[in-house]
Scaffold this active site. Structure first.
Site, mmCIF file in Angstrom:
data_model
loop_
_atom_site.group_PDB
_atom_site.id
_atom_site.type_symbol
_atom_site.label_atom_id
_atom_site.label_comp_id
_atom_site.label_asym_id
_atom_site.label_seq_id
_atom_site.Cartn_x
_atom_site.Cartn_y
_atom_site.Cartn_z
ATOM 1 N N HIS A 19 0.820 -1.209 0.000
ATOM 2 C CA HIS A 19 0.000 0.000 0.000
ATOM 3 C C HIS A 19 0.857 1.262 0.000
ATOM 4 O O HIS A 19 0.572 2.218 -0.708
ATOM 5 C CB HIS A 19 -0.928 -0.015 1.221
ATOM 6 C CG HIS A 19 -1.900 1.106 1.239
ATOM 7 N ND1 HIS A 19 -3.115 1.032 0.583
ATOM 8 C CD2 HIS A 19 -1.844 2.332 1.802
ATOM 9 C CE1 HIS A 19 -3.750 2.170 0.766
ATOM 10 N NE2 HIS A 19 -3.011 2.972 1.493
ATOM 11 N N HIS A 71 -10.604 2.503 -0.644
ATOM 12 C CA HIS A 71 -10.720 2.053 0.739
ATOM 13 C C HIS A 71 -11.516 0.756 0.736
ATOM 14 O O HIS A 71 -12.553 0.638 1.379
ATOM 15 C CB HIS A 71 -11.369 3.134 1.609
ATOM 16 C CG HIS A 71 -10.597 3.379 2.871
ATOM 17 N ND1 HIS A 71 -11.187 3.692 4.069
ATOM 18 C CD2 HIS A 71 -9.273 3.334 3.118
ATOM 19 C CE1 HIS A 71 -10.240 3.839 4.990
ATOM 20 N NE2 HIS A 71 -9.079 3.630 4.444
#
Lengths: 222, 719
Positions: B47, B93
């Site tokens: 990430h 998300h």
């Protein structure tokens, strides 16, 4: 017209409301919620939409207890005109300047859309620019706009011509389709729809502009 | 507090591969402390480090005369003239939203808004691209309600208009929904703030909400050992507080205007760790943090927890030391925490102190600069099998099937839960094509769209990648905007599988080719990999968010379809049914190749629309559902019937690219015909907007009846 727009932490239509008032020629001051006095010589106090203090408690409950709210109540007590839009309406109800309560929408969802309103009275500083029973298109955007009061209060509001606007289609479950109400002296208006979002051709409707123009006109005449 | 011993299990639980750990040892020169291990794992996870994707992201076009700041900062910055700039980015998300839909979606919105206002821009528009599993899957209903309420709950309270987005359903998302949040803000080009720290001995200031244990390990993985250090197991999903974010926005913008800020970085993934390292790294400085000064929400937090907490609504700033008192006064006004938690140092070190002990002391630049980077093996996606024959169907039956499906019915159920008009600058609310917002106080407007057709990308990653950009280009064009730039939110499965990596590589190549040809450089973005459940991956979903500029309100192409208007098809007749909405919804088939995008033709058609907008009353791009769905949507929005003189299934439902449907009067139609001939753009009259029926060839249905299906389907399925 000298107008104050009250700003609470979490207000988010303060700029929009100020610009709508300025568009009608008003001299607008932004007043922070911690202020303990309002500017001198005000013709109007306006409480904007948004989520004051996050509205994590009952909508408007904390704002109604902030320092400036006491001054707004005093101003209204002297006959000063007060306009509360959306969260501002919720705050006015919480201060006791207007009767009733704004509950969660009947559908339990936030609603953002343009609503057709019917003007129920033209006898106020705010609504004198409309024709009786005129249909106007004004956006709504709220989660807690379901107006409720006891039957006697509702009868009284209707009987005294203090229902300013009703929804053509009751979108949030409000008692008697009420979208906005006036105080007893007709100088305090609370409404859930956002007239400041209907003031410019780019908004898709300009039906809100007549309210601000009527206010400015009344102040000039006074 | 005793820190656990570094074991192989603990290293593995932090997601570090053996060779990555060797690299860590080389950098630190000794066995790391537990806190250091946490810091490295946070910086080196997929990430934060983009270790699988970086090599390919570098190939994207990111420059152009309009680009002020490309990828690498919190968000991209693009010039819109008059000394103003638009700042925007899209970010996923996905995992948090699947675990806790309301908070996951809400904090997704919160994170992207912070990315924008960290750069000094006031957010003026938001969008949301959502992908869910099938409506009959047991999780879907809860996810749809939770995610939509979370998006609305955060954005509405914060006070940013949500003006667009996408909602799709496909079984490939059953175990892994996607929540891609976009935000754009407005800033004066000479007042943009960046993250690079400068100056030695400058105070590092912590702003915003207090630090709690929420989100610890959000960027890595929990483990048994990990649990031992936390008294209570907390979800790794953060909790959002839009009210605090709104105050943080106002306080930050006030502080920036005061001239006290040297640099600023929001605390997103990997919180304090990532933000501090980024500021130091970009400024060529070291950072020393004293965690005892960090405002904490709970007692007894360890250095490890503080460094990895993903508590929301927090910022890190490097401040001009002489302005500390002014800064504190602004934050006091907004009742937000403000604490000097460290300083910049000359040496290349990242020092973390807690309880008078050194919890971490590692070279700072190596921590971010030496992050692993992989050239993952990949295989090209095999060419799609040819499409089997498609039976001719009654056009009205086909249309009804589309508008009665959750994928192609009206999205009003969703977007009416979002405030689309706060700030009173929205000139086009959601419902059709791009959203439009005025640039406050000017004549200019900005248009926003978000697009991708995941079925296409799966069948043909290269053409699918191109198509996502091309559709964004068309949606901006259809409202009269000139596309400026784009942001990519790349959602894929496990990159360690060569066929998934192949989808990624193919899509990137397609996106790159289209962005270059259509002059829409990528200025920001986000990669979300490992979107898999039980080994089954999502559809490859490279969402493209794009922004266009409209110089003046008169240049906006409205949606003014009137009875009597001509329906003009620009860009050629439909022929391509492979991977179409009709195949998927009516025949339950997803076969054939994706439509190919001719980028030159795309550009020609787009330029033609813009050059001739004076002759266009309404315009929509032709995408999913082809001409039939486009014509219905224009007619439905206007409440006027439509008659199409086209009958073939492919002509009506084909999804060939580079096409638009235009409504205009006869005189305008004539002018457009002449102009199209000159421009070398195909144009054909395909019918009329008239009456109160939708009539296609010999079959017809009342508009009211179709409208009721179109508007009622979403609520009927999800209420």
């Amino acid at each position: 017209m000298r107008a104050a727009v009250i700003v609470f932490p979490g207000s988010n239509c303060d700029r929009d409301l100020a610009e709508a008032l300025r568009g009608a020629g008003a001299d607008v001051r932004m007043v922070w919620h911690k202020e303990t006095a309002l500017p001198q010589g005000l013709d109007l106090v306006a409480i904007p939409g948004g989520f004051s203090f996050g509205d994590y408690l009952r909508c408007g409950a904390i704002a109604a207890r902030s320092p400036v709210a006491a001054e707004v109540v005093r101003f209204a007590g002297r006959g000063g005109p007060v306009l509360g839009i959306c969260n501002g309406f919720q705050v006015l109800v919480e201060t006791g300047l207007l009767p009733g309560a704004l509950m969660r929408n009947a559908g339990l969802k936030f609603i953002c859309r343009t609503a057709r309103l019917s003007v129920q009275t033209t006898d106020s500083l705010f609504t004198s620019g409309y024709k009786p029973l005129q249909d106007i298109d004004i956006p709504v955007a709220h989660h807690d706009g379901n107006y409720q009061a006891d039957e006697a209060t509702l009868d009284r509001l209707e009987g005294e011509g203090r229902v300013a606007f009703t929804y053509a289609e009751n979108l949030n479950g409000s008692a008697r389709s009420i979208a906005g109400i006036l105080s007893e002296n007709r100088r305090v208006l609370g409404m859930m729809p956002h007239p400041e979002r209907a003031c410019d051709p780019a908004h898709g409707s300009t039906d809100g502009a007549a309210m601000f123009a009527a206010l400015a006109g009344a102040m000039l005449a006074a | 507090m005793e820190e656990p011993e570094i074991t192989e299990e603990l290293i593995a639980a932090h997601g570090l591969k053996p060779d990555e750990y060797d690299r860590l040892l080389e950098i630190v020169g000794r066995t790391p402390t537990f806190t250091e291990l946490g810091i490295f794992s946070a910086m080196w996870n997929e990430h934060c480090s983009y270790k699988s994707s970086k090599r390919w992201l570098r190939t994207l076009p990111t420059e152009g005369p309009q680009v002020i700041c490309g990828p690498g900062e919190n968000a991209g910055v693009v010039d819109i003239g008059d000394g103003q700039a638009v700042v925007f980015k899209m970010e996923s998300h996905n995992h948090p939203s699947y675990i806790e839909p309301y908070q996951g979606a809400a904090t997704g919105v919160g994170g992207i808004l912070r990315d924008v206002f960290t750069m000094g821009a006031r957010p003026i528009a938001a969008m949301n691209a959502l992908s869910f599993g099938m409506p009959d899957h047991p999780k879907t209903r809860q996810l749809v309600h939770g995610v939509v309420e979370g998006v609305g709950g955060y954005g509405n309270c914060f006070g940013v208009p949500t003006v667009g987005g996408e909602v799709r359903f496909h079984r490939a998302y059953n175990g892994n929904c996607l929540v891609n949040a976009f935000a754009a803000g407005l800033v004066d080009a000479d007042n943009i703030f960046y993250s690079a720290a400068s100056g030695v001995g400058m105070p590092v200031v912590y702003l915003g909400a207090k630090t709690g244990r929420d989100g610890v390990g959000g960027a890595t993985m929990a483990s048994a050992e990990f649990d031992d250090t936390i008294e209570e197991k907390r979800p790794t999903v953060q909790v959002g507080d839009p009210f605090t974010e709104k105050r943080l926005l106002e306080a930050c913008l006030e502080l920036m205007a005061s001239g006290a800020v040297i640099s600023i970085q929001d605390m997103g993934a990997a919180g304090l760790t990532c933000s501090a390292v980024e500021m130091g790294d970009k400024g060529g400085l070291g950072i020393r943090l004293d965690l005892d000064r960090v405002p904490a929400r709970e007692t007894g937090m360890t250095a490890y927890e503080m460094m990895l907490s993903e508590s929301q609504e927090r910022m890190l700033m490097v401040l001009k030391p002489e302005r500390e008192a002014d800064a504190k006064a602004i934050f006091d006004k907004w009742d937000l925490d403000f604490a000097v938690v460290g300083e910049t140092i000359a040496e290349d070190r990242f020092i973390v102190m807690h309880g008078n002990a050194v919890k971490a002391d590692v070279p700072l630049r190596a921590l971010s600069g030496n992050a692993p980077e992989y050239d993952r093996p990949w295989v090209e996606t095999p060419a799609a099998e040819p499409m089997a024959d498609v039976p001719e169907i009654d056009p009205i039956d086909g249309l009804k099937a589309l508008i009665g499906s959750v994928n192609y019915c009206s999205r009003a159920w969703v977007y009416r839960q979002y405030d689309s008009q706060v700030m009173a600058d929205t000139a086009r609310t959601p419902g059709m094509g791009a959203g439009i917002v005025r640039v406050h106080g000017t004549e200019k407007l900005l248009a926003f769209t978000s697009d991708v057709t995941p079925r296409y990308v799966r069948a043909n990653p290269f053409e699918g990648g191109k198509q996502a950009v091309a559709e964004a280009y068309r949606n901006l064009t259809a409202v009269g905007a000139t596309p400026l730039a784009s942001t990519d939110n790349l959602n894929f499965g496990n990159p360690e599988k060569p066929e998934i990596m192949g989808q990624f590589v193919g899509a990137i190549k397609g996106i790159g080719a289209a962005c270059a040809a259509l002059d829409m450089p990528i200025v920001s973005g986000n990669v979300s990999l490992y979107n898999e459940t039980d080994g089954s991956a999502i559809l490859p979903t490279p969402t493209i968010g794009a922004v266009g500029l409209i110089a003046h309100a008169d240049d906006v192409i409205g949606a003014e379809v009137r009875d009597g208007h001509v329906a003009l098809l620009i860009g050629g007749t439909g022929t391509h049914l492979g991977q179409s909405a009709l195949l998927a919804e009516v025949f339950n088939r997803e076969d054939g190749d994706a439509p190919h995008v001719d980028l030159d033709a795309e550009r020609r058609a787009g330029d033609f629309i813009r050059a001739n907008r004076a002759h266009v009353k309404a315009c929509t791009d032709i995408s999913d559902g082809g001409l039939a769905l486009a014509a219905f949507e224009l007619a439905e929005a206007a409440g006027v019937g439509v008659t199409l003189d086209v009958t073939g299934t492919a002509e009506l439902f084909g999804e060939d690219q580079g096409r638009y449907l235009v409504a205009c009067n006869f005189d305008q139609a004539e002018a457009l015909m002449v102009a199209a001939a000159e421009a070398g753009v195909e144009i054909a009259s395909v019918g009329r907007f008239t009456g109160d029926k939708v009539r296609i060839g010999r079959s017809a249905a009342p508009l009211d009846e179709l409208s009721a299906i179109y508007r009622g389907t979403f609520g009927a399925v999800f209420d």
